[in-house]
Scaffold this motif. Structure first.
Motif, PDB file in Angstrom:
ATOM      1  N   THR A  42       0.817  -1.212   0.000  1.00 12.05           N
ATOM      2  CA  THR A  42       0.000   0.000   0.000  1.00 12.05           C
ATOM      3  C   THR A  42       0.851   1.261   0.000  1.00 12.05           C
ATOM      4  O   THR A  42       1.949   1.299   0.566  1.00 12.05           O
ATOM      5  N   PHE A  43       0.341   2.272  -0.682  1.00  5.56           N
ATOM      6  CA  PHE A  43       0.912   3.628  -0.650  1.00  5.56           C
ATOM      7  C   PHE A  43      -0.160   4.576  -0.122  1.00  5.56           C
ATOM      8  O   PHE A  43      -1.333   4.460  -0.491  1.00  5.56           O
ATOM      9  N   HIS A  44       0.248   5.534   0.714  1.00  3.68           N
ATOM     10  CA  HIS A  44      -0.665   6.530   1.272  1.00  3.68           C
ATOM     11  C   HIS A  44      -0.244   7.928   0.815  1.00  3.68           C
ATOM     12  O   HIS A  44       0.881   8.354   1.089  1.00  3.68           O
ATOM     13  N   THR A  45      -1.140   8.627   0.143  1.00  4.30           N
ATOM     14  CA  THR A  45      -0.864  10.015  -0.221  1.00  4.30           C
ATOM     15  C   THR A  45      -0.973  10.917   1.000  1.00  4.30           C
ATOM     16  O   THR A  45      -0.198  11.859   1.163  1.00  4.30           O
ATOM     17  N   PHE A  46      -1.942  10.608   1.880  1.00  4.82           N
ATOM     18  CA  PHE A  46      -2.174  11.399   3.093  1.00  4.82           C
ATOM     19  C   PHE A  46      -1.957  10.537   4.332  1.00  4.82           C
ATOM     20  O   PHE A  46      -1.917   9.308   4.253  1.00  4.82           O
TER      21      PHE A  46
END
Length: 265
Positions: free
Chosen positions: A30-34
């Protein structure tokens, strides 16, 4: 970094893919922008009504167990694979590429999301803050083909009351959202471009990481904004401008680029 778009009063801030939060949990990449879950950065907490943009890859026979949400508009954009959704409103559905699922959590819902079938599922999980609290929970699905999005911007989410928006569970046109947010999707062919006209004063652009999970510097599709600002897969742009400002989104690479564009208040 901040970059002024050429011949435009717009200001762009680029956030490279490798600077995003997130982790490889084995079953979940997973990648989180926020800021989200264990990743917290006060510089990246929200943008307008947009609160969460996670790019998730869930391995076969795994997923998110039943959990609760309230007071968020939650939508999933399917990139590849199949996602099985179940919720406390009685909805059970398998979502595939091109599907857009939106849950208005309101006063509270419980749901689960699992990879369906024998392949990894890749999707974007997006949350926005509703303009009104205490809403009755609702569920919506929409479908948009690759052909519809080919070299043009397609409105896939829009505020309730906007032209062409219906609150039917399944329908043509954009999914309804209780936030000042409009979401467009496009698949831009190499050497082609699309032009977005701002319907608000904030814009967020995300290039989907379609070529595969990559924690380093972005590779794959390449995009140029207004002839000057270059970004790649997984990169994000936060823009500010005036109503009616235009952004040319040009594919400068040699593979198709899948891009999401958010108009935000």
């Amino acid at each position: 970094m901040s970059t002024a778009a050429s011949n435009s009063p717009m200001q762009f801030v680029v956030r490279p893919s490798e600077d995003r939060g997130g982790d490889n949990h084995g079953w979940l990449k997973t990648f989180h922008t926020f800021s989200f879950a264990g990743y917290q950065d006060p510089k990246w907490s929200s943008f307008g009504s947009l609160r969460v943009l996670n790019e998730d890859r869930v391995e076969p026979k795994t997923g998110f167990g039943t959990h609760s949400h309230r007071e968020f508009e939650i939508f999933s954009y399917l990139v590849s694979g199949e996602l099985e959704h179940k919720d406390s409103m009685g909805n059970t559905e398998v979502l595939k590429r091109g599907d857009l699922q939106m849950t208005s959590a309101g006063t509270g819902i419980r749901h689960s999301e699992h990879s369906h079938g024998g392949k990894q599922v890749h999707f974007l999980q997006i949350w926005s803050v509703p303009s009104t609290r205490g809403l009755t929970p609702k569920y919506f699905t929409r479908h948009f083909t690759d052909q519809e999005k080919q070299d043009k911007l397609v409105r896939i989410v829009a505020p309730i009351g906007a032209p062409g928006v219906t609150e039917a569970r399944e329908a043509e046109g954009p999914a309804p959202v209780h936030s000042p947010l409009t979401l467009f999707a496009t698949i831009i062919s190499p050497s082609k471009s699309v032009v977005h006209t701002l319907g608000s004063k904030k814009v967020h652009i995300h290039v989907v990481q379609t070529s595969g999970y990559n924690t380093g510097k972005s590779s794959g599709a390449s995009i140029r904004l207004n002839g000057s600002t270059s970004i790649s897969e997984g990169d994000a742009v936060f823009g500010t401008g005036e109503l009616g400002d235009k952004i040319e989104i040009e594919n400068t690479g040699d593979i198709p680029a899948e891009v999401l564009v958010f108009d935000l208040d």
